[in-house]
Design a protein around this motif. Structure first.
Motif, PDB file in Angstrom:
ATOM      1  N   MET A 152      31.734  33.871  30.767  1.00  0.00           N
ATOM      2  CA  MET A 152      31.467  34.803  31.834  1.00  0.00           C
ATOM      3  C   MET A 152      32.389  36.007  31.674  1.00  0.00           C
ATOM      4  N   ASN A 153      31.910  37.152  32.014  1.00  0.00           N
ATOM      5  CA  ASN A 153      32.624  38.391  31.848  1.00  0.00           C
ATOM      6  C   ASN A 153      33.708  38.559  32.918  1.00  0.00           C
ATOM      7  N   TYR A 154      34.795  39.237  32.542  1.00  0.00           N
ATOM      8  CA  TYR A 154      35.900  39.475  33.481  1.00  0.00           C
ATOM      9  C   TYR A 154      35.445  40.313  34.669  1.00  0.00           C
ATOM     10  N   ASN A 155      34.576  41.286  34.440  1.00  0.00           N
ATOM     11  CA  ASN A 155      34.103  42.147  35.529  1.00  0.00           C
ATOM     12  C   ASN A 155      33.315  41.365  36.567  1.00  0.00           C
ATOM     13  N   ILE A 156      32.562  40.393  36.136  1.00  0.00           N
ATOM     14  CA  ILE A 156      31.806  39.558  37.068  1.00  0.00           C
ATOM     15  C   ILE A 156      32.758  38.723  37.918  1.00  0.00           C
ATOM     16  N   ILE A 157      33.825  38.229  37.300  1.00  0.00           N
ATOM     17  CA  ILE A 157      34.835  37.469  38.044  1.00  0.00           C
ATOM     18  C   ILE A 157      35.477  38.347  39.115  1.00  0.00           C
ATOM     19  N   VAL A 158      35.757  39.597  38.791  1.00  0.00           N
ATOM     20  CA  VAL A 158      36.357  40.514  39.755  1.00  0.00           C
ATOM     21  C   VAL A 158      35.404  40.758  40.918  1.00  0.00           C
ATOM     22  N   ILE A 159      34.126  40.976  40.638  1.00  0.00           N
ATOM     23  CA  ILE A 159      33.145  41.220  41.699  1.00  0.00           C
ATOM     24  C   ILE A 159      32.988  39.991  42.585  1.00  0.00           C
ATOM     25  N   ILE A 160      32.917  38.810  41.981  1.00  0.00           N
ATOM     26  CA  ILE A 160      32.783  37.575  42.756  1.00  0.00           C
ATOM     27  C   ILE A 160      34.015  37.362  43.638  1.00  0.00           C
TER      28      ILE A 160
ATOM     29  N   THR B 267      44.026  42.207  50.734  1.00  0.00           N
ATOM     30  CA  THR B 267      45.055  42.414  49.722  1.00  0.00           C
ATOM     31  C   THR B 267      45.880  41.147  49.506  1.00  0.00           C
ATOM     32  N   THR B 268      45.957  40.296  50.505  1.00  0.00           N
ATOM     33  CA  THR B 268      46.706  39.052  50.372  1.00  0.00           C
ATOM     34  C   THR B 268      45.932  37.999  49.578  1.00  0.00           C
ATOM     35  N   PHE B 269      44.633  37.886  49.829  1.00  0.00           N
ATOM     36  CA  PHE B 269      43.847  36.811  49.226  1.00  0.00           C
ATOM     37  C   PHE B 269      43.207  37.166  47.890  1.00  0.00           C
ATOM     38  N   TYR B 270      43.161  38.430  47.515  1.00  0.00           N
ATOM     39  CA  TYR B 270      42.423  38.822  46.313  1.00  0.00           C
ATOM     40  C   TYR B 270      43.011  38.226  45.036  1.00  0.00           C
ATOM     41  N   ALA B 271      44.303  38.379  44.833  1.00  0.00           N
ATOM     42  CA  ALA B 271      44.922  37.913  43.595  1.00  0.00           C
ATOM     43  C   ALA B 271      44.835  36.393  43.416  1.00  0.00           C
ATOM     44  N   PRO B 272      45.134  35.584  44.432  1.00  0.00           N
ATOM     45  CA  PRO B 272      45.013  34.138  44.227  1.00  0.00           C
ATOM     46  C   PRO B 272      43.576  33.679  43.971  1.00  0.00           C
ATOM     47  N   ILE B 273      42.607  34.305  44.646  1.00  0.00           N
ATOM     48  CA  ILE B 273      41.215  33.915  44.427  1.00  0.00           C
ATOM     49  C   ILE B 273      40.775  34.294  43.022  1.00  0.00           C
ATOM     50  N   LYS B 274      41.171  35.487  42.567  1.00  0.00           N
ATOM     51  CA  LYS B 274      40.817  35.909  41.204  1.00  0.00           C
ATOM     52  C   LYS B 274      41.472  34.991  40.175  1.00  0.00           C
ATOM     53  N   TYR B 275      42.715  34.630  40.399  1.00  0.00           N
ATOM     54  CA  TYR B 275      43.422  33.742  39.480  1.00  0.00           C
ATOM     55  C   TYR B 275      42.739  32.373  39.402  1.00  0.00           C
ATOM     56  N   LEU B 276      42.358  31.822  40.563  1.00  0.00           N
ATOM     57  CA  LEU B 276      41.691  30.521  40.573  1.00  0.00           C
ATOM     58  C   LEU B 276      40.329  30.587  39.882  1.00  0.00           C
ATOM     59  N   LEU B 277      39.593  31.657  40.106  1.00  0.00           N
ATOM     60  CA  LEU B 277      38.297  31.799  39.434  1.00  0.00           C
ATOM     61  C   LEU B 277      38.457  31.948  37.924  1.00  0.00           C
ATOM     62  N   MET B 278      39.481  32.676  37.504  1.00  0.00           N
ATOM     63  CA  MET B 278      39.714  32.832  36.067  1.00  0.00           C
ATOM     64  C   MET B 278      40.098  31.500  35.432  1.00  0.00           C
ATOM     65  N   LYS B 279      40.906  30.719  36.116  1.00  0.00           N
ATOM     66  CA  LYS B 279      41.265  29.395  35.603  1.00  0.00           C
ATOM     67  C   LYS B 279      40.057  28.466  35.595  1.00  0.00           C
ATOM     68  N   PHE B 280      39.244  28.535  36.643  1.00  0.00           N
ATOM     69  CA  PHE B 280      38.076  27.677  36.754  1.00  0.00           C
ATOM     70  C   PHE B 280      37.026  28.020  35.704  1.00  0.00           C
ATOM     71  N   MET B 281      36.866  29.296  35.399  1.00  0.00           N
ATOM     72  CA  MET B 281      35.846  29.746  34.445  1.00  0.00           C
ATOM     73  C   MET B 281      36.380  29.836  33.018  1.00  0.00           C
ATOM     74  N   ASP B 282      37.652  29.595  32.808  1.00  0.00           N
ATOM     75  CA  ASP B 282      38.291  29.652  31.484  1.00  0.00           C
ATOM     76  C   ASP B 282      38.093  30.994  30.799  1.00  0.00           C
ATOM     77  N   ILE B 283      38.395  32.067  31.489  1.00  0.00           N
ATOM     78  CA  ILE B 283      38.252  33.411  30.927  1.00  0.00           C
ATOM     79  C   ILE B 283      39.263  33.636  29.814  1.00  0.00           C
ATOM     80  N   GLU B 284      40.491  33.182  29.979  1.00  0.00           N
ATOM     81  CA  GLU B 284      41.524  33.387  28.965  1.00  0.00           C
ATOM     82  C   GLU B 284      41.147  32.693  27.655  1.00  0.00           C
ATOM     83  N   GLN B 285      40.592  31.503  27.757  1.00  0.00           N
ATOM     84  CA  GLN B 285      40.221  30.761  26.566  1.00  0.00           C
ATOM     85  C   GLN B 285      39.070  31.451  25.832  1.00  0.00           C
ATOM     86  N   GLU B 286      38.121  32.014  26.567  1.00  0.00           N
ATOM     87  CA  GLU B 286      37.014  32.716  25.934  1.00  0.00           C
ATOM     88  C   GLU B 286      37.507  33.964  25.212  1.00  0.00           C
TER      89      GLU B 286
END
Length: 75
Positions: free
Chosen positions: A1-9, A50-69
């Motif tokens: 999945m693309n990083y931009n889609i993760i940001v929008i979600i 502004t408080t919840f954006y970073a943790p939600i994005k981090y959890l989605l990135m970990k869940f979707m394995d964006i770094e590994q891709e």
């Protein structure tokens, strides 16, 4: 999945959570007929987004394995 889609979600999820949280917090403090209701709701929504954006994005990135891709594409 693309990083931009993760940001929008994550923005959509964060916005939904923030609107509900701000509505009930402001409803607890002020009445719905108050003239400050929408202003207070907007301020609390911005603060909670502004408080919840970073943790939600981090959890989605970990869940979707964006770094590994990204690593697999570079190899």
């Amino acid at each position: 999945m693309n990083y931009n889609i993760i940001v929008i979600i994550s923005i959509v999820i964060c916005a939904i959570i923030s609107v509900f949280i701000s509505y009930y917090i402001v409803l607890f403090i002020l009445s719905e007929n108050s003239s400050l209701f929408k202003i207070a709701q907007l301020i609390i929504t911005i603060v909670s987004m502004t408080t919840f954006y970073a943790p939600i994005k981090y959890l989605l990135m970990k869940f979707m394995d964006i770094e590994q891709e990204k690593r697999e594409k570079n190899d």
